[in-house]
Design a protein around this motif. Structure first.
Motif, mmCIF file in Angstrom:
data_model
loop_
_atom_site.group_PDB
_atom_site.id
_atom_site.type_symbol
_atom_site.label_atom_id
_atom_site.label_comp_id
_atom_site.label_asym_id
_atom_site.label_seq_id
_atom_site.Cartn_x
_atom_site.Cartn_y
_atom_site.Cartn_z
ATOM 1 N N SER A 1 35.302 45.099 32.030
ATOM 2 C CA SER A 1 34.551 43.845 31.964
ATOM 3 C C SER A 1 35.452 42.633 31.905
ATOM 4 C CB SER A 1 33.658 43.841 30.712
ATOM 5 O OG SER A 1 34.459 43.933 29.548
ATOM 6 N N GLY A 2 36.728 42.829 32.015
ATOM 7 C CA GLY A 2 37.647 41.734 31.758
ATOM 8 C C GLY A 2 37.961 40.870 32.943
ATOM 9 N N ASP A 3 37.736 41.343 34.168
ATOM 10 C CA ASP A 3 38.128 40.565 35.332
ATOM 11 C C ASP A 3 37.112 39.472 35.595
ATOM 12 O OD1 ASP A 3 40.209 42.264 35.620
ATOM 13 O OD2 ASP A 3 39.223 43.574 37.051
ATOM 14 N N GLY A 4 37.498 38.229 35.357
ATOM 15 C CA GLY A 4 36.592 37.119 35.597
ATOM 16 C C GLY A 4 36.551 36.785 37.071
ATOM 17 N N HIS A 33 46.843 47.976 37.121
ATOM 18 C CA HIS A 33 46.094 47.965 38.371
ATOM 19 C C HIS A 33 46.056 46.534 38.907
ATOM 20 C CE1 HIS A 33 44.879 52.063 37.831
ATOM 21 N NE2 HIS A 33 44.313 51.804 36.659
ATOM 22 N N PRO A 34 45.990 46.348 40.231
ATOM 23 C CA PRO A 34 45.939 44.991 40.783
ATOM 24 C C PRO A 34 44.599 44.315 40.514
ATOM 25 C CG PRO A 34 45.728 46.614 42.530
ATOM 26 C CD PRO A 34 46.036 47.378 41.271
ATOM 27 N N PHE A 35 44.614 42.995 40.515
ATOM 28 C CA PHE A 35 43.394 42.197 40.401
ATOM 29 C C PHE A 35 43.570 40.960 41.284
ATOM 30 C CE2 PHE A 35 46.331 40.944 37.088
ATOM 31 C CZ PHE A 35 46.276 39.557 37.067
ATOM 32 N N ARG A 36 42.454 40.319 41.644
ATOM 33 C CA ARG A 36 42.522 39.195 42.582
ATOM 34 C C ARG A 36 42.056 37.898 41.925
ATOM 35 N NH1 ARG A 36 43.659 40.720 47.647
ATOM 36 N NH2 ARG A 36 43.080 38.669 48.471
ATOM 37 N N GLY A 68 42.203 34.317 45.901
ATOM 38 C CA GLY A 68 42.418 34.944 47.190
ATOM 39 C C GLY A 68 43.715 35.711 47.285
ATOM 40 N N VAL A 69 44.384 35.920 46.148
ATOM 41 C CA VAL A 69 45.679 36.605 46.121
ATOM 42 C C VAL A 69 45.592 37.770 45.138
ATOM 43 C CG1 VAL A 69 48.162 36.339 45.708
ATOM 44 C CG2 VAL A 69 46.827 34.404 46.583
ATOM 45 N N ALA A 70 46.239 38.888 45.490
ATOM 46 C CA ALA A 70 46.281 40.052 44.594
ATOM 47 C C ALA A 70 47.487 39.938 43.658
ATOM 48 C CB ALA A 70 46.359 41.339 45.400
ATOM 49 N N TRP A 71 47.259 40.310 42.389
ATOM 50 C CA TRP A 71 48.306 40.241 41.366
ATOM 51 C C TRP A 71 48.330 41.567 40.607
ATOM 52 C CZ3 TRP A 71 50.509 35.258 41.118
ATOM 53 C CH2 TRP A 71 49.760 34.235 41.712
ATOM 54 N N VAL A 117 53.043 39.361 38.560
ATOM 55 C CA VAL A 117 53.717 39.607 39.837
ATOM 56 C C VAL A 117 52.712 39.557 40.984
ATOM 57 C CG1 VAL A 117 55.100 41.274 41.148
ATOM 58 C CG2 VAL A 117 55.429 41.040 38.679
ATOM 59 N N LEU A 118 53.128 39.011 42.121
ATOM 60 C CA LEU A 118 52.319 39.073 43.338
ATOM 61 C C LEU A 118 52.241 40.515 43.824
ATOM 62 C CD1 LEU A 118 53.464 36.013 45.493
ATOM 63 C CD2 LEU A 118 51.204 36.386 44.530
#
Length: 359
Positions: free
Chosen positions: A8-11, A47-50, A53-56, A78-79
């Motif tokens: 639930s953390g990815d805003g 794990h990556p998140f966006r 418009g960029v993945a981090w 990190v990108l």
């Protein structure tokens, strides 16, 4: 994988203006003690998140990124994508408490440029000893939040600039208090003992300065200095304010009582800013049950704005009888008769007319 992001953390990213995209990501470190086997200079990748418009992704170094920081936790943002142009972003990294509120003195904000995949922003986040002694590590877990605003240049030509981060002295002094490194004075408050630094206390409070370094220092030379007429929770909050210029969070239903106790403590140690903060908070907590008590407190500690707020509340109250009921009047008569005299002079002329049958 001992590092995992909260589901639930990815805003979701949200456009904040014509030139920026914002969002946040919450990372929960699970099984912290197990991650300590990761050697210095090695990391665990999230794990990556966006956002924007960029993945981090995040690299978590349980034993620091360099040999000089082997006693600390380091974090890299990190990108995760290859990009054609540099990405400029304002980044805030902050530790969260158990209620998922940010911890002010463990929070850092700055603007950085990210040039390519794998290139990131490095941060010496927190000393392991500080984290392990804090309340923010519970059930072998702690949580970090990342707030990002990706800045889009409206104009192609870029003007060089210097970004000055917000002041973070309070965070360093907060670490100093929680780590107990270099403490040289102890206080006993009730059944609890608190450690502190004489110089910090003396710099913040002229009363502590007199007790610890001035004419009164002889009485403060014992191993443990007793603090009378104060609760341990109040003294703890007082120390937090002295070191960080901020107050710890308290439950809403406890805020009025804590503000009353802290106002007394602030007056005792001549901490004028803390006294004004408490006065402001109490102005918002005046009600039928507390008006008389807060009025007496305001009069005793020379809080003019708070005193007038209490008098105005009582004068305008539609339920003056309950505000002035016998128990509260007797309290004012016995403790602050001058307050009662001023209260009656303001309230009685405005008292609703009563017939003789009601007297």
């Amino acid at each position: 994988m001992p590092v995992s992001s909260l589901a639930s953390g990815d805003g979701p990213p949200s456009r904040s203006d014509a030139g920026a995209l914002s969002g946040y990501h919450v990372l929960k470190i699970l099984g912290y003690s197990r991650t300590k086997i990761v050697p210095n200079g090695k990391s665990i990748k999230s794990h990556p998140f966006r956002v924007g418009g960029v993945a981090w992704h995040v690299r978590y170094y349980p034993n620091g990124d360099t040999a000089e920081e082997a006693d600390s936790i380091s974090i890299h943002l990190v990108l995760a994508d290859a990009v054609a142009e540099e990405v400029k972003a304002q980044v805030t990294i902050g530790l969260l408490d158990q209620d998922r509120n940010p911890v002010p003195f463990h929070m850092t904000t700055d603007v950085f440029k990210f040039y390519n995949k794998g290139i990131g922003w490095y941060l010496k986040f927190i000393k392991r000893e500080v984290l392990e002694k804090s309340e923010y590590l519970r059930n072998d877990c702690f949580t970090v939040r990342f707030d990002l605003t990706v800045l889009k240049d409206v104009h192609k030509e870029e003007t060089p600039f210097v970004t000055v981060p917000p002041p973070d002295m309070h965070r360093h002094f907060g670490d100093l208090l929680s780590s107990k490194e270099g403490v040289d004075v102890r206080f006993r408050v009730g059944a609890e003992t608190f450690s502190a630094h004489r110089l910090v206390l003396a710099a913040r409070s002229p009363v502590f300065k007199a007790e610890l370094y001035g004419a009164m220092k002889e009485s403060a030379t014992s191993n443990i200095i007793p603090i009378d007429d104060m609760e341990a929770q109040v003294f703890s909050a007082l120390l937090t304010f002295i070191y960080t210029d901020e107050l710890p969070e308290v439950k809403e239903q406890e805020e009025s009582a804590m503000a009353q106790h802290l106002l007394v403590a602030a007056d005792r140690y001549f901490l004028e800013r803390l006294k004004l903060i408490c006065e402001e908070k109490l102005c918002k907590h005046i009600d039928r049950d507390s008006a008389a008590t807060i009025l007496a407190l305001a009069k005793k500690h020379s809080c003019g704005v708070l005193k007038e707020a209490c008098l105005e509340f009582i004068q305008s109250s539609v339920d003056q009888d309950s505000v002035m009921e016998t128990g509260r009047v007797e309290y004012l008569i016995s403790s602050r008769p001058s307050v009662l005299k001023e209260l009656m002079s303001k309230v009685v002329p405005h008292w609703p007319f009563r017939s003789k049958s009601n007297i």
